[in-house]
Design an enzyme around this catalytic site. Structure first.
Site, PDB file in Angstrom:
ATOM      1  N   SER A 524      44.050  45.179  47.645  1.00 37.10           N
ATOM      2  CA  SER A 524      44.300  46.022  46.359  1.00 37.10           C
ATOM      3  C   SER A 524      44.867  47.539  46.748  1.00 37.10           C
ATOM      4  CB  SER A 524      42.871  46.255  45.667  1.00 37.10           C
ATOM      5  OG  SER A 524      43.279  46.775  44.153  1.00 37.10           O
ATOM      6  N   HIS A 636      42.933  38.496  40.783  1.00 31.83           N
ATOM      7  CA  HIS A 636      42.514  39.601  41.837  1.00 31.83           C
ATOM      8  C   HIS A 636      41.209  39.357  42.595  1.00 31.83           C
ATOM      9  CE1 HIS A 636      43.899  43.470  43.102  1.00 31.83           C
ATOM     10  NE2 HIS A 636      42.608  44.074  42.951  1.00 31.83           N
TER      11      HIS A 636
END
Length: 662
Positions: A524, A636
Site C-alpha cells: 500500500s 487489498h
C-alpha cells in the site's frame, strides 16, 4: 533433541488466533473467538470458547467449519448472542449458558449483524441491510436464501465501491432492527436512503445510539454524527454537530454520560482520534483527551489476528471512571480516565493490546496481548497495579517446536532533528561473526504504525537468514499530531529520508549486517515507498512492491478513495498534474535498476491493479528485471485475511525473490 527451526510459511495452518474477549456480568467467566485455518476448505473457521477464569479450563461452545463472531452476554449473564454464517448469510443466534443448541433468531434476507441487548434482556437490537422495496420481514424462518441475480450496476454517486465489499448496491442501506426474543416479532427502527450504524443501548433502556451521516451530498461529506434514538417515541436527537467523524459510543452505568471516539478532522485522515463525553443532564459535550498527543484506538498494522475488535471506552460501576486504548510509540496502552478529565496510563508495557473486556466492579480486565514473539493470548490484568496472568495458551505447544526471533529497539535522529523509532530483528540461528542480509519493511497507511506485536511475515524472513528492519517514519501514528501530519504533501520527501537514515543507522551500529545485501518491501503506502526508493537509489539488491501506488494521476477516480485521498495526502488534484506526477514513482521508472517483484490483487479497489500494470509494462518496455504476480479473487487485505493458500503463496514469492537476489 531436534534443532528448532524458525516460522515457516505453512505454519499458518498450525497457528490459532484468539480475539474479542467478553467478560460475563458476574466478572468470573469469559467468552472469546478462536480462529484457525481449515486446510481442506481453504478458509478460516472461528468458534466461541468459554472459560471460568478461576478454573483456567477453556471449553468450546460452538462447533462447525463456519465463521462465528460478535459474542455478547445478556444483561443477567444467562445467555449469549452471536453472529454466525452457518446457514449462509450472517445471522444472529442466542445460546443458553446452561447448554443446548444455539437458536437462530434472525432470518433477514441480507443477513443480520451486531447484536445489542436491551437492558431487560428480552430484546435484541441489530444491524440489517435493506434494499429498495424491501423490509425487515422479507424472509421468514425456514425460507431458503435465493441466489442473487446478476444485473447492471447503475452509478450516480462517487461512493459506489468498497475494497471490503466490492461494488455496492446503492439501493441498499444499513438500518436498525429490534427483535422480541419471546415472540419473534421484529421492528424496523430506521428507514430511508441513509445508512444508520447501530451502536449501544442505554442502561436505563430509554435510548439507542447510532452513527449516521445525514448530509444530502454524501459524496463530498466525510462526517459521521452520534444520535440518540428514543426507543418509545422513535425521535432522534443529534449529539454531535456535524463537525467531524465520531464512532464507538458507550454509556456510564447510570445513563447520564455518553462517551465516544472521534475527531473534528482538522488534519483530514491524519487527525488524532480522541475521547469525547456528552453529559445528558447538562447537555454539554467536551473532549477529554486534548492533553494526550497520541491517537485513541488501535492503529497497529499486523498480518495475523483474525477479527480483532478494540472496544471504545469501558466504564467502571462508579459512573465516573473508565478505560480506553491509546496507540503510543509502537505500543497500545490501556489508559484510565474519569469525568473530571483526569487521564493516565494504567497498563503501559512494550506490547500490543488488541482487545480487552473490563470487570466494572473491581477494575480488572481480560486483555488480549501480542508481542514480537507471541502471536496473541488472553490475560487477566488488574488495571490498578498492572499485575497480569496469562489464561490461554492456544499456540504454546506448537511454538515450543519453533525458534522465534526477538527484536531490538532502534531510535535515531533523522531530518530536521526528528526522532524515528523502530525495531531490528536478527536472523533465526544468529551467529556472532557472521554477516547477514537485511530486509527493510515499510508499513501501509501511511497513518498506521509498526508495533511491539507479532508479525508473521517478518518471522518467516528471519527464519530464512535475513535480518529485518522496520521503523515508523513520519506519517506514522503514535508519535504526535505533528509527526503523523508531516507526510501530507511530502510523499517521497522526508519520509523517504527517514527510511534511508534508518538503514544507515543500523549499518553503522550493527556490524553483522552486510551492506552489499539489502532488500526492501512494503504494501500500500509501503508499496508506493518501495517503488519510490528503487527509483531514487540502487543501493538495494532486490525489492518487492505489494498492492502499491505508482501513478497519482491515474489513481484519481479509480480507487474507492481515489477522488479525495490524493487531495488529502498529496495536496493536489487533477488541476495540478505537475505535482501529482512529481510524486509518482512511475515518473522515475527509467532510473530503476533493482530487480523488482510486483505483487497485486485482481480485486483490489483501494489501490487498483492498473497501478501495478503500468509499472510492470514500463519496466519490461525498458528490459528491466521484473516479474508480475496477480492474485485472483483477492482484495487489498490479501496479506491479512485473504484466502489462506494465496496468503501463503504471497509469502513464498517474497521469500524466494529475496533468496534469489539478495
Amino acid at each position: 533433541m531436534a534443532k528448532k527451526v524458525g516460522i515457516q510459511t505453512e505454519d499458518l495452518y498450525e497457528l490459532k488466533s484468539v480475539v474479542d474477549p467478553q467478560l460475563s456480568p458476574n466478572g468470573k467467566e469469559v467468552v472469546y473467538v478462536q480462529t484457525h485455518i481449515d486446510k481442506e476448505k481453504n478458509d478460516y473457521v472461528s468458534n466461541l470458547y468459554f472459560m471460568n477464569i478461576d478454573d483456567n479450563d477453556p471449553k468450546q461452545w460452538t462447533y462447525g467449519n463456519h465463521r462465528t463472531n460478535s459474542p455478547k452476554w445478556s444483561p443477567d449473564g444467562s445467555e449469549l448472542a452471536f453472529v454466525s454464517n452457518r446457514e449462509g448469510s450472517p445471522q444472529i443466534y442466542v445460546l443458553s449458558k446452561f447448554g443446548g443448541e444455539a437458536k437462530q433468531v434472525t432470518f433477514c434476507k441480507n443477513g443480520a449483524r451486531n447484536p445489542v441487548w436491551s437492558p431487560c434482556g428480552k430484546k435484541l437490537a441489530f444491524s440489517v441491510v435493506i434494499g429498495k422495496d424491501e423490509s425487515i420481514h422479507d424472509r421468514k424462518e425456514g425460507e431458503k436464501e435465493k441466489e442473487k441475480e446478476l444485473k447492471p450496476l447503475e452509478v450516480e454517486k462517487m461512493k459506489y465501491k468498497s475494497d471490503a465489499s466490492g461494488f455496492l448496491d446503492l439501493t441498499q442501506h444499513s438500518q436498525i432492527g429490534v427483535i422480541d426474543l419471546k415472540t419473534g416479532e421484529m421492528e424496523q427502527l430506521t428507514t430511508g436512503d441513509h445508512h444508520y450504524s447501530l451502536e449501544t443501548w442505554s442502561p436505563d433502556g430509554k435510548n439507542i445510539t447510532y452513527i449516521a451521516d445525514l448530509s444530502e451530498d454524501r459524496d463530498t461529506s466525510f462526517k459521521s454524527d452520534v444520535y440518540l434514538l428514543n426507543v418509545e417515541t422513535k425521535e432522534s436527537i443529534l449529539v454531535t454537530k456535524g463537525t467531524g467523524g465520531f464512532w464507538q459510543t458507550s454509556w456510564s452505568p447510570n445513563s447520564r454520560y455518553l462517551t465516544f471516539l472521534g475527531s473534528e478532522q482538522e488534519f483530514k485522515n491524519a487527525t488524532h482520534s480522541k475521547v469525547w463525553l456528552y453529559d445528558l443532564e447538562q447537555k454539554e459535550l467536551i473532549c477529554l483527551t486534548d492533553g494526550i498527543d497520541a491517537p485513541v484506538g488501535d492503529y497497529v498494522v499486523g498480518d495475523f489476528q483474525q477479527g480483532a475488535n478494540i472496544p471504545g471506552v469501558q466504564w467502571a460501576e462508579d459512573n465516573k471512571s473508565f478505560y480506553f486504548i491509546v496507540s503510543d510509540h509502537g505500543s497500545t496502552i490501556i489508559y484510565y480516565g474519569n469525568v473530571l478529565g483526569e487521564v493516565y496510563p494504567a497498563l503501559h508495557e512494550p506490547q500490543h493490546v488488541y482487545g480487552f473486556s473490563l470487570n466494572p466492579k473491581d477494575h480488572t480486565a481480560v486483555v488480549a496481548i501480542s508481542s514480537p514473539v507471541e502471536p496473541g493470548e488472553l490475560h487477566t490484568v488488574n488495571l490498578q497495579n498492572a499485575e497480569k496472568k496469562q489464561i490461554t495458551f492456544v499456540n504454546k505447544e506448537f511454538l515450543e517446536t519453533r525458534e522465534l526471533s526477538n527484536v531490538e529497539t532502534v531510535e535515531f535522529e533523522s531530518e530536521e532533528g526528528w526522532k524515528v523509532h523502530g525495531w531490528l530483528m536478527k536472523p533465526v540461528g544468529f551467529e556472532v561473526g557472521k554477516k547477514y542480509p537485511l530486509i527493510l519493511e515499510i508499513h501501509g497507511g501511511p497513518h498506521t504504525m509498526y508495533a511491539n506485536t507479532y508479525f508473521n511475515e517478518f518471522q518467516i524472513l528471519a527464519a530464512q537468514g535475513f535480518a529485518v528492519l522496520y521503523v515508523n517514519p513520519r506519517g506514522s501514528h503514535g508519535y504526535g499530531q505533528k509527526f503523523v501530519d508531516a507526510v501530507r504533501g511530502d510523499y517521497g520527501g522526508n519520509d523517504y529520508k527517514d527510511l534511508m537514515n534508518a538503514v544507515d543507522y543500523v549499518l553503522e551500529q550493527y556490524d553483522f549486517i552486510d551492506k552489499e545485501r539489502l532488500g526492501v518491501t512494503g504494501g500500500s503506502y509501503g508499496g508506493f515507498m518501495t517503488n519510490w526508493i528503487v527509483g531514487q537509489t540502487n543501493r538495494f539488491k532486490a525489492a518487492v512492491t505489494q498492492r502499491s501506488i505508482s501513478n497519482w494521476i491515474s489513481f484519481y477516480g479509480v480507487s474507492d478513495i481515489g477522488y479525495y485521498f490524493s487531495e488529502w495526502q498529496i495536496l493536489a488534484d487533477l488541476s495540478d498534474i505537475e505535482k501529482l506526477w512529481k510524486h509518482s514513482p512511475l515518473a522515475y521508472a527509467k532510473n530503476i535498476e533493482t530487480p523488482l517483484l510486483i505483487l497485486h490483487s485482481e480485486k483490489d479497489y483501494r489501490c487498483p491493479i492498473e497501478q501495478a500494470e503500468q509499472l510492470f509494462i514500463a519496466l519490461k518496455r525498458q528490459q528491466k528485471q521484473t516479474k508480475f504476480i496477480r492474485f485472483p479473487e483477492s482484495n487489498h487485505e490479501l496479506s491479512r485475511s485473504g484466502k489462506p493458500n494465496l496468503r501463503m503463496k504471497r509469502l513464498d514469492y517474497i521469500k524466494d525473490w529475496f533468496l534469489q537476489y539478495v
